[in-house]
Design a protein around this motif. Structure first.
Motif, mmCIF file in Angstrom:
data_model
loop_
_atom_site.group_PDB
_atom_site.id
_atom_site.type_symbol
_atom_site.label_atom_id
_atom_site.label_comp_id
_atom_site.label_asym_id
_atom_site.label_seq_id
_atom_site.Cartn_x
_atom_site.Cartn_y
_atom_site.Cartn_z
ATOM 1 N N MET A 1 1.241 -18.754 1.287
ATOM 2 C CA MET A 1 1.374 -17.359 1.652
ATOM 3 C C MET A 1 1.250 -16.438 0.439
ATOM 4 S SD MET A 1 4.328 -17.464 4.583
ATOM 5 C CE MET A 1 4.158 -15.752 4.990
ATOM 6 N N VAL A 2 1.755 -16.882 -0.698
ATOM 7 C CA VAL A 2 1.714 -16.049 -1.894
ATOM 8 C C VAL A 2 0.270 -15.774 -2.313
ATOM 9 C CG1 VAL A 2 2.273 -15.991 -4.359
ATOM 10 C CG2 VAL A 2 3.973 -16.738 -2.733
ATOM 11 N N THR A 3 -0.595 -16.745 -2.122
ATOM 12 C CA THR A 3 -1.981 -16.601 -2.561
ATOM 13 C C THR A 3 -2.660 -15.376 -1.976
ATOM 14 O OG1 THR A 3 -2.152 -18.994 -2.770
ATOM 15 C CG2 THR A 3 -4.205 -17.774 -2.698
ATOM 16 N N PHE A 4 -2.348 -15.045 -0.731
ATOM 17 C CA PHE A 4 -3.018 -13.930 -0.064
ATOM 18 C C PHE A 4 -2.097 -12.735 0.153
ATOM 19 C CE2 PHE A 4 -5.266 -17.806 1.103
ATOM 20 C CZ PHE A 4 -6.513 -17.496 0.605
ATOM 21 N N ALA A 5 -0.947 -12.739 -0.486
ATOM 22 C CA ALA A 5 0.005 -11.643 -0.344
ATOM 23 C C ALA A 5 -0.399 -10.468 -1.230
ATOM 24 C CB ALA A 5 1.402 -12.110 -0.716
ATOM 25 N N SER A 6 0.045 -9.305 -0.826
ATOM 26 C CA SER A 6 -0.189 -8.119 -1.657
ATOM 27 C C SER A 6 0.774 -8.133 -2.836
ATOM 28 C CB SER A 6 0.034 -6.851 -0.834
ATOM 29 O OG SER A 6 1.422 -6.705 -0.557
ATOM 30 N N ALA A 7 0.468 -7.343 -3.833
ATOM 31 C CA ALA A 7 1.357 -7.255 -4.996
ATOM 32 C C ALA A 7 2.747 -6.782 -4.573
ATOM 33 C CB ALA A 7 0.767 -6.323 -6.046
ATOM 34 N N ASP A 8 2.806 -5.846 -3.626
ATOM 35 C CA ASP A 8 4.106 -5.359 -3.146
ATOM 36 C C ASP A 8 4.927 -6.488 -2.532
ATOM 37 O OD1 ASP A 8 3.544 -2.763 -3.941
ATOM 38 O OD2 ASP A 8 2.861 -2.137 -1.959
ATOM 39 N N ALA A 29 5.887 -21.846 -9.748
ATOM 40 C CA ALA A 29 5.756 -20.901 -8.637
ATOM 41 C C ALA A 29 5.957 -19.467 -9.109
ATOM 42 C CB ALA A 29 6.747 -21.250 -7.533
ATOM 43 N N ARG A 30 6.925 -19.268 -9.975
ATOM 44 C CA ARG A 30 7.145 -17.902 -10.460
ATOM 45 C C ARG A 30 5.997 -17.464 -11.358
ATOM 46 N NH1 ARG A 30 12.906 -18.479 -12.377
ATOM 47 N NH2 ARG A 30 12.820 -16.407 -13.224
ATOM 48 N N ASN A 31 5.460 -18.378 -12.182
ATOM 49 C CA ASN A 31 4.306 -18.030 -13.014
ATOM 50 C C ASN A 31 3.118 -17.639 -12.144
ATOM 51 O OD1 ASN A 31 5.780 -18.574 -15.296
ATOM 52 N ND2 ASN A 31 4.669 -20.416 -15.852
ATOM 53 N N LEU A 32 2.876 -18.404 -11.087
ATOM 54 C CA LEU A 32 1.782 -18.091 -10.169
ATOM 55 C C LEU A 32 2.003 -16.745 -9.493
ATOM 56 C CD1 LEU A 32 -0.799 -18.829 -8.617
ATOM 57 C CD2 LEU A 32 0.653 -20.064 -6.994
ATOM 58 N N ALA A 33 3.217 -16.513 -9.039
ATOM 59 C CA ALA A 33 3.520 -15.254 -8.360
ATOM 60 C C ALA A 33 3.319 -14.058 -9.300
ATOM 61 C CB ALA A 33 4.950 -15.278 -7.817
ATOM 62 N N PHE A 34 3.856 -14.162 -10.513
ATOM 63 C CA PHE A 34 3.670 -13.068 -11.472
ATOM 64 C C PHE A 34 2.196 -12.878 -11.805
ATOM 65 C CE2 PHE A 34 8.259 -13.356 -12.666
ATOM 66 C CZ PHE A 34 8.548 -12.008 -12.580
ATOM 67 N N ARG A 35 1.477 -13.980 -11.969
ATOM 68 C CA ARG A 35 0.049 -13.874 -12.300
ATOM 69 C C ARG A 35 -0.718 -13.149 -11.196
ATOM 70 N NH1 ARG A 35 -3.236 -16.634 -15.958
ATOM 71 N NH2 ARG A 35 -5.421 -16.517 -15.427
ATOM 72 N N LEU A 36 -0.473 -13.541 -9.959
ATOM 73 C CA LEU A 36 -1.169 -12.901 -8.843
ATOM 74 C C LEU A 36 -0.805 -11.417 -8.736
ATOM 75 C CD1 LEU A 36 -0.887 -15.723 -6.190
ATOM 76 C CD2 LEU A 36 -2.961 -14.956 -7.347
ATOM 77 N N ALA A 37 0.463 -11.094 -8.932
ATOM 78 C CA ALA A 37 0.880 -9.693 -8.866
ATOM 79 C C ALA A 37 0.239 -8.884 -10.001
ATOM 80 C CB ALA A 37 2.399 -9.584 -8.916
ATOM 81 N N CYS A 38 0.221 -9.451 -11.204
ATOM 82 C CA CYS A 38 -0.367 -8.748 -12.349
ATOM 83 C C CYS A 38 -1.878 -8.578 -12.195
ATOM 84 C CB CYS A 38 -0.051 -9.483 -13.652
ATOM 85 S SG CYS A 38 1.679 -9.346 -14.165
ATOM 86 N N LEU A 39 -2.533 -9.552 -11.572
ATOM 87 C CA LEU A 39 -3.970 -9.410 -11.318
ATOM 88 C C LEU A 39 -4.249 -8.273 -10.345
ATOM 89 C CD1 LEU A 39 -5.071 -13.141 -11.097
ATOM 90 C CD2 LEU A 39 -5.787 -11.469 -12.818
ATOM 91 N N GLN A 40 -3.340 -8.063 -9.406
ATOM 92 C CA GLN A 40 -3.515 -6.987 -8.441
ATOM 93 C C GLN A 40 -3.088 -5.628 -8.996
ATOM 94 O OE1 GLN A 40 -2.266 -7.804 -4.335
ATOM 95 N NE2 GLN A 40 -2.038 -9.949 -4.949
ATOM 96 N N ARG A 41 -2.203 -5.656 -9.969
ATOM 97 C CA ARG A 41 -1.713 -4.409 -10.581
ATOM 98 C C ARG A 41 -1.860 -4.480 -12.101
ATOM 99 N NH1 ARG A 41 4.221 -3.358 -8.215
ATOM 100 N NH2 ARG A 41 3.755 -3.228 -6.001
ATOM 101 N N PRO A 42 -3.065 -4.537 -12.607
ATOM 102 C CA PRO A 42 -3.263 -4.710 -14.046
ATOM 103 C C PRO A 42 -2.801 -3.529 -14.897
ATOM 104 C CG PRO A 42 -5.343 -4.248 -12.977
ATOM 105 C CD PRO A 42 -4.319 -4.428 -11.885
ATOM 106 N N LYS A 43 -2.526 -2.401 -14.268
ATOM 107 C CA LYS A 43 -2.101 -1.212 -15.034
ATOM 108 C C LYS A 43 -0.660 -0.829 -14.742
ATOM 109 C CE LYS A 43 -6.766 0.301 -15.414
ATOM 110 N NZ LYS A 43 -7.453 1.151 -16.302
ATOM 111 N N ASP A 44 0.111 -1.777 -14.218
ATOM 112 C CA ASP A 44 1.530 -1.559 -13.928
ATOM 113 C C ASP A 44 2.345 -2.079 -15.114
ATOM 114 O OD1 ASP A 44 4.195 -1.734 -13.071
ATOM 115 O OD2 ASP A 44 3.626 -2.224 -11.011
ATOM 116 N N ALA A 45 2.648 -1.186 -16.044
ATOM 117 C CA ALA A 45 3.323 -1.576 -17.282
ATOM 118 C C ALA A 45 4.676 -2.240 -17.019
ATOM 119 C CB ALA A 45 3.495 -0.364 -18.190
#
Length: 85
Positions: A1-8, A29-45
């Protein structure tokens, strides 16, 4: 589910999971989750700093990546957005 989830959705899951039991989510799992979120929000400091701090908590293997994330976040906060893909 995380793979296709939105950053939110990913950030919300991380907030709940890490608040309930900081060590309850496996590191991979947390590394993957953070990576996917950061890829979707690359400008979220704020997210970049959070991800970097989480990486640093789990040993020196990821310190270089954490430093790069902190640097990128600092650049964004200073208004010096780098040209990155």
């Amino acid at each position: 589910m995380v793979t296709f989830a939105s950053a939110d959705e990913i950030v919300a899951m991380l907030e709940v999971m890490l608040e309930e039991d900081w060590m309850g989510l496996p590191v991979w799992a947390r590394n993957l989750a953070f990576r996917l979120a950061c890829l979707q929000r690359p400008k979220d400091a704020e997210l970049l700093h959070w991800a970097a701090n989480d990486l640093r908590a789990f040993g020196p293997d990821w310190n270089t990546i954490a430093a790069e994330l902190h640097h990128r976040a600092d650049q964004l906060e200073a208004g010096h957005e780098e040209n990155r893909p």
